[in-house]
Write an enzyme that holds these catalytic residues in place. Structure first.
Site, PDB file in Angstrom:
ATOM      1  N   LEU A 116       0.824  -1.212   0.000  1.00  0.00           N
ATOM      2  CA  LEU A 116       0.000   0.000   0.000  1.00  0.00           C
ATOM      3  C   LEU A 116       0.859   1.263   0.000  1.00  0.00           C
ATOM      4  O   LEU A 116       0.457   2.291  -0.553  1.00  0.00           O
ATOM      5  CB  LEU A 116      -0.935  -0.009   1.213  1.00  0.00           C
ATOM      6  N   CYS A 117       2.063   1.188   0.624  1.00  0.00           N
ATOM      7  CA  CYS A 117       2.915   2.380   0.640  1.00  0.00           C
ATOM      8  C   CYS A 117       3.368   2.744  -0.770  1.00  0.00           C
ATOM      9  O   CYS A 117       3.489   3.935  -1.105  1.00  0.00           O
ATOM     10  CB  CYS A 117       4.118   2.153   1.544  1.00  0.00           C
ATOM     11  N   THR A 118       3.613   1.725  -1.600  1.00  0.00           N
ATOM     12  CA  THR A 118       3.997   1.985  -2.991  1.00  0.00           C
ATOM     13  C   THR A 118       2.851   2.623  -3.756  1.00  0.00           C
ATOM     14  O   THR A 118       3.025   3.568  -4.523  1.00  0.00           O
ATOM     15  CB  THR A 118       4.429   0.680  -3.682  1.00  0.00           C
TER      16      THR A 118
END
Length: 450
Positions: free
Chosen positions: A210-212
């Site tokens: 999700l951070c990407t």
């Protein structure tokens, strides 16, 4: 006269296969010059899916002597389908795949009757699926395969020695393609591995951190998943995303385009959006044709016995040359789907409502909002509303009474189960045993009579 000769010539090779004995025929094969006509008259086939593989299956089955075919598919035709789903034309865009595919095959193959069903597979009851002699799958979804597998296995009954009763086996042939790769398998519930026995064969779906997605997207797929997994929830206040709703898909596509432009990423298209969200791998027409031919042949072998069945999983790889391999997988004897059924022991006083609550807490089931059927009778149905209202009065009645006070029997329940945060439809077979019941009478009844 000329038409009769042409019709006879069309079936020449198939008649040779069915009318003569052989050294590798299946058990119980009875060759006959009229066997093709008998298959056409008495055998009913259900094709699940009318996409790239489904179109090929309908054509191949019709040309293999099957004349009573049904096809079920909930999708409509899109422009992107036309390059490989050969039964569809530009003027068919927006129409039901099942209806158009059935119409086109019947126009080309005389004598065949194909009944289309434009609906979800969950919309049909067990009695619908039980009417068919064999089910052939042309699906691109693990969840849909799992559901149909559980439906077919629900018809399976075991004798007192936990051996499958042959008359209750509902054969399935499952085909699938991924680019230049494909598989065909024969599933005989209780005899060969069912879909759940070998579900580990399917690789896990690719997931992006999700951070990407939120901070450093690098590909078009990252932008699409950002719109799908993050932006949708923020904009729609918890409203569930429906991958089969064109408006929902269009919204994700539009948001993904905005995201891609912001980060200077190219390649976001509507078809790619569908592929990423639905985990669709581009299909190759030649792979569909090869796998369909293998599936249609296995269906013919199962119903006629003209040759031994595939044992039991064929894989095809046409990426570099041609590689075909057959693997004989072993059944999982403890499978919850194709086994004798999950054992549940109950007191005779347990009501249907209490039984339904138990299904949500059982460690092997965790069924949410289950519907309950017994020997074809609806004990309680969650939907549609009219059936829920008709069966609601059963909820306060003891399950023992609703089952006719039998000491034990099989009950079928359908509902949803959650795994890895994802809810899927499922159907389970349960072996219900009532405590303290002997020969259909409770211990209390025996005490009273003595």
């Amino acid at each position: 006269m000329a038409n009769a000769l042409a019709e006879q010539g069309k079936w020449r090779d198939l008649d040779k296969l069915l009318a003569r004995p052989g050294n590798i025929v299946g058990h119980g094969f009875e060759h006959s010059p009229t066997l093709r006509e008998e298959i056409g008259e008495y055998v009913r086939v259900l094709v699940v899916g009318a996409g790239g593989l489904g179109c090929e299956l309908l054509k191949d089955l019709a040309f293999s002597g099957f004349k009573n075919i049904d096809v079920i598919d909930m999708d409509t035709i899109e422009v992107s389908n036309l390059n490989r789903q050969f039964l569809f034309r530009l003027q068919d865009v927006g129409k039901s795949k099942a209806e158009v595919a059935a119409k086109r095959v019947m126009e080309r193959v005389s004598g065949v009757t194909i009944v289309p069903h434009f609906c979800r597979i969950e919309d049909k009851g067990l009695e619908f699926y039980n009417d068919f002699n064999i089910i052939v799958l042309g699906l691109d979804s693990i969840e849909a395969r799992s559901y149909i597998n559980s439906v077919a296995c629900s018809f399976l009954e075991y004798d007192c020695d936990d051996k499958p009763i042959p008359e209750t086996i509902k054969p399935m042939v499952d085909g699938g393609t991924e680019g230049f790769k494909g598989h065909a398998r024969v599933i005989l519930p209780g005899t060969t591995p069912c879909f759940e026995c070998n579900i580990w064969l399917f690789p896990p779906q690719v997931k992006f951190p999700l951070c990407t997605l939120a901070e450093t997207p690098r590909t078009a797929a990252h932008c699409i998943e950002y719109a799908h997994l993050i932006k949708w929830g923020e904009a729609h206040n918890g409203k569930a995303f429906d991958a089969d709703d064109p408006e929902h898909m269009q919204w994700v596509y539009s948001e993904a385009l905005k995201r891609a432009e912001l980060f200077g990423i190219t390649g976001v298209t509507y078809s790619l959006t569908q592929g990423v969200v639905k985990n669709i791998i581009p299909a190759i027409a030649s792979t569909n044709a090869i796998i369909s031919a293998a599936c249609a042949l296995e269906a013919l072998k199962i119903v006629s016995g003209c040759s031994k069945n595939l044992s039991n999983y064929l894989t095809y790889n046409g990426l570099e040359g041609t590689h075909i391999k057959v693997t004989d997988f072993v059944r999982d004897m403890d499978c919850l789907v194709c086994g004798p059924g999950t054992l549940i022991e109950l007191d005779t006083s347990v009501t249907l409502s209490q039984f339904i609550e138990l299904l949500g807490e059982h460690p092997n089931l965790y069924l949410l909002k289950p519907s309950v059927t017994y020997r074809g009778n609806n004990l309680y149905m969650q939907s549609p509303p009219v059936l829920e209202e008709m069966t609601r009065s059963n909820l306060h009645l003891p399950l023992f009474d609703l089952m006719g006070k039998v000491p034990k029997d099989i009950i079928n329940v359908s509902g949803t189960t959650e795994k890895d945060g994802k809810k899927t439809s499922c159907l389970r077979k349960l072996r219900v045993v009532f405590k303290g019941v002997v020969g259909g009478s409770t211990d209390m009844d025996i005490a009273r009579s003595s």
